[in-house]
Motif scaffolding. Structure first.
Motif, PDB file in Angstrom:
ATOM      1  N   UNK A  53       5.340  -3.748  -2.317  1.00 28.53           N
ATOM      2  CA  UNK A  53       5.261  -2.886  -3.506  1.00 28.53           C
ATOM      3  C   UNK A  53       3.894  -2.987  -4.185  1.00 28.53           C
ATOM      4  N   UNK A  54       3.318  -4.177  -4.193  1.00 30.21           N
ATOM      5  CA  UNK A  54       1.990  -4.353  -4.769  1.00 30.21           C
ATOM      6  C   UNK A  54       0.926  -3.574  -4.005  1.00 30.21           C
ATOM      7  N   UNK A  55       1.004  -3.634  -2.683  1.00 28.64           N
ATOM      8  CA  UNK A  55       0.052  -2.885  -1.860  1.00 28.64           C
ATOM      9  C   UNK A  55       0.257  -1.386  -2.053  1.00 28.64           C
ATOM     10  N   UNK A  56       1.519  -0.960  -2.120  1.00 33.75           N
ATOM     11  CA  UNK A  56       1.797   0.462  -2.354  1.00 33.75           C
ATOM     12  C   UNK A  56       1.170   0.914  -3.672  1.00 33.75           C
TER      13      UNK A  56
ATOM     14  N   UNK B  68      -4.522  -0.452   9.327  1.00 34.09           N
ATOM     15  CA  UNK B  68      -5.200  -1.585   8.704  1.00 34.09           C
ATOM     16  C   UNK B  68      -4.228  -2.760   8.774  1.00 34.09           C
ATOM     17  N   UNK B  69      -4.682  -3.869   9.340  1.00 32.06           N
ATOM     18  CA  UNK B  69      -3.834  -5.055   9.506  1.00 32.06           C
ATOM     19  C   UNK B  69      -4.145  -6.085   8.421  1.00 32.06           C
ATOM     20  N   UNK B  70      -3.082  -6.725   7.908  1.00 32.41           N
ATOM     21  CA  UNK B  70      -3.213  -7.757   6.878  1.00 32.41           C
ATOM     22  C   UNK B  70      -2.428  -8.985   7.328  1.00 32.41           C
ATOM     23  N   UNK B  71      -3.007 -10.163   7.099  1.00 35.68           N
ATOM     24  CA  UNK B  71      -2.287 -11.384   7.446  1.00 35.68           C
ATOM     25  C   UNK B  71      -2.679 -12.529   6.529  1.00 35.68           C
TER      26      UNK B  71
ATOM     27  N   UNK C 147      -6.236 -11.266  -0.504  1.00 30.20           N
ATOM     28  CA  UNK C 147      -7.382 -10.357  -0.448  1.00 30.20           C
ATOM     29  C   UNK C 147      -7.708  -9.894  -1.862  1.00 30.20           C
ATOM     30  N   UNK C 148      -8.915  -9.451  -2.025  1.00 24.55           N
ATOM     31  CA  UNK C 148      -9.359  -8.895  -3.298  1.00 24.55           C
ATOM     32  C   UNK C 148      -8.814  -7.463  -3.391  1.00 24.55           C
ATOM     33  N   UNK C 149      -8.119  -7.147  -4.463  1.00 25.66           N
ATOM     34  CA  UNK C 149      -7.522  -5.821  -4.612  1.00 25.66           C
ATOM     35  C   UNK C 149      -8.551  -4.706  -4.476  1.00 25.66           C
ATOM     36  N   UNK C 150      -9.717  -4.911  -5.078  1.00 31.08           N
ATOM     37  CA  UNK C 150     -10.764  -3.887  -5.011  1.00 31.08           C
ATOM     38  C   UNK C 150     -11.222  -3.678  -3.570  1.00 31.08           C
ATOM     39  N   UNK C 151     -11.246  -4.743  -2.786  1.00 32.87           N
ATOM     40  CA  UNK C 151     -11.652  -4.634  -1.389  1.00 32.87           C
ATOM     41  C   UNK C 151     -10.626  -3.818  -0.596  1.00 32.87           C
ATOM     42  N   UNK C 152      -9.340  -4.051  -0.838  1.00 36.05           N
ATOM     43  CA  UNK C 152      -8.305  -3.264  -0.167  1.00 36.05           C
ATOM     44  C   UNK C 152      -8.429  -1.785  -0.547  1.00 36.05           C
ATOM     45  N   UNK C 153      -8.636  -1.514  -1.824  1.00 36.31           N
ATOM     46  CA  UNK C 153      -8.791  -0.125  -2.276  1.00 36.31           C
ATOM     47  C   UNK C 153      -9.995   0.518  -1.586  1.00 36.31           C
ATOM     48  N   UNK C 154     -11.086  -0.204  -1.490  1.00 31.60           N
ATOM     49  CA  UNK C 154     -12.292   0.302  -0.822  1.00 31.60           C
ATOM     50  C   UNK C 154     -12.012   0.629   0.644  1.00 31.60           C
TER      51      UNK C 154
END
Length: 169
Positions: A23-26, A85-88, A112-119
């Motif tokens: 949910x956070x990633x969404x 995009x893979x996350x672990x 991960x840094x939220x801003x980095x994921x958004x980028x």
């Protein structure tokens, strides 16, 4: 044109067996202007992808049942145009290399840094949208020039109309 408006048509599936993480990633992905859906497993993700179109999948690697790596391979096999995009939380260089060799667009380690994921979602999402628009326009996604901006797409459409002519332009 704002990045948020550019990504308004992006369809993203977030796959993670931990509901709060999913949910956070969404929520982060929606902040880009994209629409999201979530799946709690690789099996649920494959079922969802069978029913719905997607441009991008953001998936955890370690999940019970079908792992993120297996999901990546299935997505690349069944829907090669879908970016992944893979996350672990257990990232190693070997795992990252394996994911990228299997066709992942990017690899992130938790936390991960939220801003980095958004980028990353913005960059990969724009590429996925440009490729989808090219496919919808009947052009190959192998085309060396892909555009999202309406003015650029109009120029490319003119090139497509003029290119077959046997007169100097």
């Amino acid at each position: 044109m704002s990045q948020r408006l550019l990504l308004a048509g992006l369809r993203v599936l977030v796959v993670d067996d931990e509901e709060d993480v999913r949910r956070g990633i969404e929520r982060l992905v929606r902040s880009t202007g994209a629409s999201t859906d979530g799946a709690e497993s690789g099996e649920a993700a494959l079922a969802w992808l069978h029913r719905e179109p997607a441009d991008l999948v953001v998936s955890d690697i370690r999940m019970p049942g079908i792992s993120g790596m297996e999901l990546l391979r299935e997505v690349r096999s069944r829907r090669p145009h879908v970016q992944v995009v893979m996350i672990t939380g257990f990232g190693t260089i070997e795992t990252a290399v394996t994911c990228l060799q299997a066709g992942a667009a990017h690899f992130l380690t938790k936390p991960f840094d939220n801003a980095h994921l958004v980028e990353i979602v913005q960059r990969v999402g724009l590429q996925a949208l440009a490729a989808r628009r090219a496919r919808e326009a009947g052009r190959s996604s192998d085309r060396p020039i892909v555009a999202v901006d309406p003015r650029s797409t109009e120029v490319l459409a003119q090139v497509d109309r003029i290119a077959p002519l046997r007169v100097p332009v």
